[in-house]
Each structure stands twice: as C-alpha cells, then as structure tokens.
Design an enzyme around this catalytic site. Structure first.
Site, PDB file in Angstrom:
ATOM      1  N   CYS A 142     -39.343  33.054  -0.548  1.00  0.00           N
ATOM      2  CA  CYS A 142     -38.498  34.423   0.109  1.00  0.00           C
ATOM      3  C   CYS A 142     -38.099  34.194   1.333  1.00  0.00           C
ATOM      4  O   CYS A 142     -36.962  34.332   1.776  1.00  0.00           O
ATOM      5  CB  CYS A 142     -39.390  35.411  -0.497  1.00  0.00           C
ATOM      6  SG  CYS A 142     -39.742  35.694  -1.982  1.00  0.00           S
ATOM      7  N   ARG A 195     -35.581  36.995  -8.588  1.00  0.00           N
ATOM      8  CA  ARG A 195     -34.419  36.703  -7.493  1.00  0.00           C
ATOM      9  C   ARG A 195     -32.955  37.044  -7.900  1.00  0.00           C
ATOM     10  O   ARG A 195     -32.502  36.164  -8.661  1.00  0.00           O
ATOM     11  CB  ARG A 195     -34.359  35.204  -6.927  1.00  0.00           C
ATOM     12  CG  ARG A 195     -35.711  34.940  -6.523  1.00  0.00           C
ATOM     13  CD  ARG A 195     -35.856  33.525  -6.037  1.00  0.00           C
ATOM     14  NE  ARG A 195     -37.257  32.900  -5.702  1.00  0.00           N
ATOM     15  CZ  ARG A 195     -37.995  33.330  -4.689  1.00  0.00           C
ATOM     16  NH1 ARG A 195     -37.513  33.689  -3.820  1.00  0.00           N
ATOM     17  NH2 ARG A 195     -39.232  32.832  -4.613  1.00  0.00           N
TER      18      ARG A 195
HETATM   19  C1  BEZ Z   1     -42.044  32.371  -3.050  1.00  0.00           C
HETATM   20  O1  BEZ Z   1     -42.433  31.413  -2.428  1.00  0.00           O
HETATM   21  O2  BEZ Z   1     -41.286  33.033  -2.413  1.00  0.00           O
HETATM   22  C2  BEZ Z   1     -42.778  32.656  -4.258  1.00  0.00           C
HETATM   23  C3  BEZ Z   1     -43.034  31.735  -5.080  1.00  0.00           C
HETATM   24  C4  BEZ Z   1     -43.477  32.213  -6.267  1.00  0.00           C
HETATM   25  C5  BEZ Z   1     -43.671  33.689  -6.613  1.00  0.00           C
HETATM   26  C6  BEZ Z   1     -43.261  34.439  -5.897  1.00  0.00           C
HETATM   27  C7  BEZ Z   1     -42.925  34.041  -4.517  1.00  0.00           C
END
Ligand code: BEZ
Length: 217
Positions: free
Chosen positions: A52, A129
């Site tokens: 993110c 996402r």
């Molecule tokens: C992230 O790295 O943004 C992420 C990865 C897995 C679940 C939620 C966020």
C-alpha cells in the site's frame, strides 16, 4: 458481518453512488468533489503496510500528472483518520513523498460497501485494491480490482485514463495495448452500404472492412 451484507459492486456505465466522508483533507461530498473533473478513486487494504505504501506513494508522486489530465485523486481504506495522518506523516519523513490527496477514513466501511470494495473471500475487514474511474458527469467508466498481495500498475492506470478521455474526445474505440499516438479503431459498418463504403475507402489502415484504423489528430 454476514456475507449477505456485502453490497453488489457498482458497474461500468452506472452513476457513481454519492456519499459523504471524512478525509485527510476534511469532510467531502463525493458529487461535489467530482464536479467538473474526473475522479480516480482507489482503495488500499491498510495503512502502514508495504505494498500500500508503494502504491499510495506512486499516486502522490504523479498527482500533478493527474491534475494536468483534469483528474482528482481520492484514496480510501478502512482505517481511522488518525492512522491516515500518522501514516502520511511517516511516509513523508521516511521518503519525502507527501500523500497530500484526500484519503477517506472509512472505519464504518460505509463507502467500501457502497462501492463493492469488500471481497469477503479475500478479507472481511480490509478493502481490496480497487480503482474506479469516474467521469465529470459522475458515470463509472472503468473498474480495476486487485487482490491484497498484488500491487497495481501506475502506467496502466494512466494509460486507461488517457484512453477513456481519448474515446470521449474522438468517438472511437481503441485496440489492444493502445497508447497515446497510436491509431484508433474506426467503428465497424452496420449496413451493406456502409460496408461497401468501407471496402472502397483508401484512407484507413485496413485488415478488412470490419477492422480499420485511423490516425487521431
Ligand atoms: C500490503 O503490503 O500493502 C498488504 C499486503 C497484504 C495484505 C494487506 C496489505
């Protein structure tokens, strides 16, 4: 929350559902924010997570590019406003990237549910996402959904936005892998008369009467 509580997602061609929300830029009403410009609205699963952070930073770095294309950014996650502020400040301190576009604090999941950003088999508590491309008339024009563990592609987001704006300006369709400067598809003929005209046409790049391309000015 029961799975049956998850609303169906808005679809291409539908009016973007209106809402009020608290954001890092203060309260907004979506229909006001959308007035006169495109909006690219995107959800991320959680603040202070690595994928993110890379995605949201990329939006921040390209904020001016979006502004030049008459497009406002609007982020969202199921986090508090305090978490958003702390994360934005932390990313600025660590990377000098300032994520200063509005990010919705959707702790009650109101907007995430309204826009179908909760995919329960992926997560019951974090938005996937999603990217919504909403035109200045408030119509949803393109949707992207990525899972929690795969980041989105900023080049494709920007290509898709330019493609939507190009079809609006030129009343055309665009072929696979189209990018600015490439030729557009000429709408195929719908009558035998139009088909004969297309067969006789020497101006277009033609594979056959139903697949012809033209330059855009
Ligand atoms: C992230 O790295 O943004 C992420 C990865 C897995 C679940 C939620 C966020």
């Amino acid at each position: 929350m029961e799975n049956t509580d998850i609303k169906t997602m808005p679809r291409i061609g539908e009016k973007a559902p209106d809402f009020e929300a608290i954001t890092t830029a203060g309260p907004i009403r979506f229909s006001e924010y959308n007035k006169g410009s495109w909006v690219v609205m995107f959800s991320h699963p959680a603040d202070f997570t690595p994928v993110c952070t890379t995605e949201m930073s990329a939006f921040a770095v390209d904020k001016e590019w979006f502004a030049q294309h008459n497009t406002k950014l609007l982020g969202l996650s199921i986090d508090s406003i305090h978490s958003h502020l702390a994360w934005v400040n932390n990313v600025r301190e660590k990377t000098q990237v300032y994520m200063d576009f509005p990010i919705i604090a959707d702790l009650d999941m109101k907007v995430a549910q309204l826009y179908g950003m909760l995919h329960p088999e992926e997560s019951m508590t974090a938005a996937v996402r999603a990217v919504f491309f909403i035109d200045p008339k408030g119509t949803i024009r393109l949707l992207m959904y990525y899972p929690l563990n795969v980041g989105r592609n900023m080049e494709e987001i920007q290509r898709a936005l330019i493609a939507l704006q190009t079809v609006d300006a030129n009343n055309c369709a665009l072929p696979v892998n189209w990018k600015p400067g490439d030729k557009a598809i000429v709408p195929p003929p719908k009558t035998l008369e139009q088909m004969e005209e297309r067969i006789a046409n020497t101006e277009y790049e033609k594979v056959d009467f139903y697949l012809a391309k033209r330059s855009l000015n």
